[in-house]
Design a protein around this motif. Structure first.
Motif, PDB file in Angstrom:
ATOM      1  N   LYS A  86      38.266  29.792  11.608  1.00  0.00           N
ATOM      2  CA  LYS A  86      37.788  31.011  12.249  1.00  0.00           C
ATOM      3  C   LYS A  86      38.978  31.903  12.620  1.00  0.00           C
ATOM      4  O   LYS A  86      38.952  33.106  12.404  1.00  0.00           O
ATOM      5  CB  LYS A  86      36.994  30.631  13.501  1.00  0.00           C
ATOM      6  N   LYS A  87      39.982  31.268  13.157  1.00  0.00           N
ATOM      7  CA  LYS A  87      41.178  31.996  13.551  1.00  0.00           C
ATOM      8  C   LYS A  87      41.797  32.678  12.326  1.00  0.00           C
ATOM      9  O   LYS A  87      42.188  33.836  12.374  1.00  0.00           O
ATOM     10  CB  LYS A  87      42.167  31.014  14.169  1.00  0.00           C
ATOM     11  N   TYR A  88      41.855  31.941  11.222  1.00  0.00           N
ATOM     12  CA  TYR A  88      42.418  32.493   9.991  1.00  0.00           C
ATOM     13  C   TYR A  88      41.612  33.703   9.521  1.00  0.00           C
ATOM     14  O   TYR A  88      42.166  34.728   9.146  1.00  0.00           O
ATOM     15  CB  TYR A  88      42.458  31.408   8.916  1.00  0.00           C
ATOM     16  N   ARG A  89      40.296  33.563   9.578  1.00  0.00           N
ATOM     17  CA  ARG A  89      39.443  34.677   9.166  1.00  0.00           C
ATOM     18  C   ARG A  89      39.699  35.916  10.029  1.00  0.00           C
ATOM     19  O   ARG A  89      39.734  37.033   9.543  1.00  0.00           O
ATOM     20  CB  ARG A  89      37.963  34.277   9.254  1.00  0.00           C
ATOM     21  N   ASN A  90      39.903  35.662  11.338  1.00  0.00           N
ATOM     22  CA  ASN A  90      40.200  36.788  12.229  1.00  0.00           C
ATOM     23  C   ASN A  90      41.510  37.457  11.849  1.00  0.00           C
ATOM     24  O   ASN A  90      41.631  38.681  11.916  1.00  0.00           O
ATOM     25  CB  ASN A  90      40.283  36.318  13.683  1.00  0.00           C
ATOM     26  N   ILE A  91      42.487  36.644  11.468  1.00  0.00           N
ATOM     27  CA  ILE A  91      43.783  37.198  11.075  1.00  0.00           C
ATOM     28  C   ILE A  91      43.613  38.055   9.814  1.00  0.00           C
ATOM     29  O   ILE A  91      44.099  39.180   9.737  1.00  0.00           O
ATOM     30  CB  ILE A  91      44.808  36.068  10.828  1.00  0.00           C
ATOM     31  N   VAL A  92      42.892  37.504   8.832  1.00  0.00           N
ATOM     32  CA  VAL A  92      42.653  38.244   7.590  1.00  0.00           C
ATOM     33  C   VAL A  92      41.966  39.571   7.914  1.00  0.00           C
ATOM     34  O   VAL A  92      42.371  40.630   7.459  1.00  0.00           O
ATOM     35  CB  VAL A  92      41.777  37.428   6.614  1.00  0.00           C
ATOM     36  N   TRP A  93      40.957  39.490   8.721  1.00  0.00           N
ATOM     37  CA  TRP A  93      40.183  40.670   9.102  1.00  0.00           C
ATOM     38  C   TRP A  93      41.081  41.714   9.767  1.00  0.00           C
ATOM     39  O   TRP A  93      40.976  42.909   9.509  1.00  0.00           O
ATOM     40  CB  TRP A  93      39.034  40.240  10.001  1.00  0.00           C
TER      41      TRP A  93
END
Lengths: 123, 236
Positions: free
Chosen positions: B79-86
């Motif tokens: 989830k954290k990674y997805r937030n970073i990508v976003w």
């Protein structure tokens, strides 16, 4: 503070219900204490509820990690007696969320009380 | 108060490793937890041995051991990674980068218009396959470097795994050409409509941007991101 927790736990102790409130409990504790590490949280809850409620390790860490990933908690690592200790504290978003969740929880408790112990009188 | 020695801490480290906690970020936390628990037990029961106390503490995690904690942690890190990508992705929709994005949409849309009607659909599928091919090539080319990077310092970090596995983006992009290949879609999507062409150009552009973010932007900022996520990353 103590009374608040006792009240919640009276309603929820040892039931599945409290699972959903674990996040709120963590947030509230961090709001009170500033920063805490995992073990400290389990002990604090045990002490506050006089052992009535035991936060299991298997549930606490996932909850902490989820809150962290959601941007509600921030971490800080300190070296304490030859090991690293990870402290959690509220972020700004976390502080706001704490207020919301507490209000929600109190509302929930009120409605539950209404349901469990309804006032049948007409007036 | 009895305290754990350095050797005992080391032993706890190998203990959690043996119980399938591969990643340093989780190892340190669990070691500290077990250590606190053991020290607390010794206050009440000084006669307990290190191994006994460790076992009691470990059992508190339940029959699944650290399994649930690991699983949930992995999910949180994703989830954290997805937030970073976003976070980086969003950047492309602000001035000045948005000009570039709009330009790209326009170029792709215009090129599609010039392609004969009968070939348009397959061209689009081809573009997606080309993107996937390039991404596969990059994964393959960088494989060795990434593997070394992941175990650098002898420690694994969950977020680092995500960064160098590119968040499994290829698997997601792969779905696009496969879906488009469905006969029903092939027969129903009107390839002569300008809006359809523009929509496809937008999807292609978005795919290019997300690939660029995951394959170039984020790996180039890996150290900074890891330092921000793991304060202990810099302590090593």
């Amino acid at each position: 503070m103590h009374k608040f927790f006792m009240y919640i736990f009276e309603v929820m102790a040892n039931s599945k219900l409290y699972k959903g409130s674990l996040n709120t409990i963590i947030l509230k504790l961090l709001e009170e204490q500033g920063k805490m590490y995992g073990y400290e949280i389990t002990q604090k809850v045990k002490a506050l509820t006089k052992g009535e409620l035991h936060i299991t390790e298997g549930a606490l860490y996932p909850a902490l990690h989820k809150l962290e990933a959601g941007g509600l908690l921030d971490v800080e690592v300190v070296k304490v007696d030859n090991r690293l200790r990870k402290y959690y504290k509220l972020t700004e978003a976390g502080e706001k969320e704490t207020v919301n969740r507490l209000a929600e929880l109190e509302e929930f408790i009120r409605s539950m009380q209404q349901l469990v112990n309804p006032n049948w009188s007409i007036d | 108060m009895a305290q754990l020695t350095k050797e005992q801490i080391q032993e706890l480290c190998s203990f959690v490793r043996k119980h399938y906690v591969e990643h340093y970020d989780l190892q340190t936390e669990l070691v500290d937890h077990l250590a606190n628990g053991i020290e607390e037990q010794w206050q009440r029961h000084p006669e307990r041995t290190f191994n006994e106390a460790r076992l009691t503490e470990f059992r508190k995690f339940g029959v699944a051991g650290f399994h649930d904690v690991i699983k949930e942690k992995a999910r949180s890190v994703q989830k954290k990674y997805r937030n970073i990508v976003w976070g980086f992705y969003k950047d492309f929709f602000r001035f000045p980068k948005i000009v570039l994005v709009l330009g790209l949409v326009l170029i792709i849309a215009t090129s599609l218009v010039f392609i004969p009607f009968a070939f348009r659909y397959n061209t689009i599928i081809g573009i997606f396959f080309l993107i996937i091919f390039i991404l596969f090539y990059l994964v393959f080319k960088r494989r060795k470097d990434n593997e070394l990077e992941i175990v650098k310092q002898g420690k694994k970090w969950m977020l680092k795994d995500q960064i160098y596995a590119y968040g499994k983006l290829i698997n997601i992009i792969n779905v696009l050409p496969i879906t488009l290949n469905i006969k029903y879609l092939r027969n129903t999507i009107p390839m002569d409509s300008l809006w359809v062409l523009i929509s496809f150009s937008i999807v292609i552009t978005f795919t290019i941007i997300i690939s660029y973010v995951t394959f170039f932007v984020i790996p180039s900022k890996a150290d900074e991101l890891l330092g921000k996520t793991y304060p202990e990353y810099k302590l090593l």
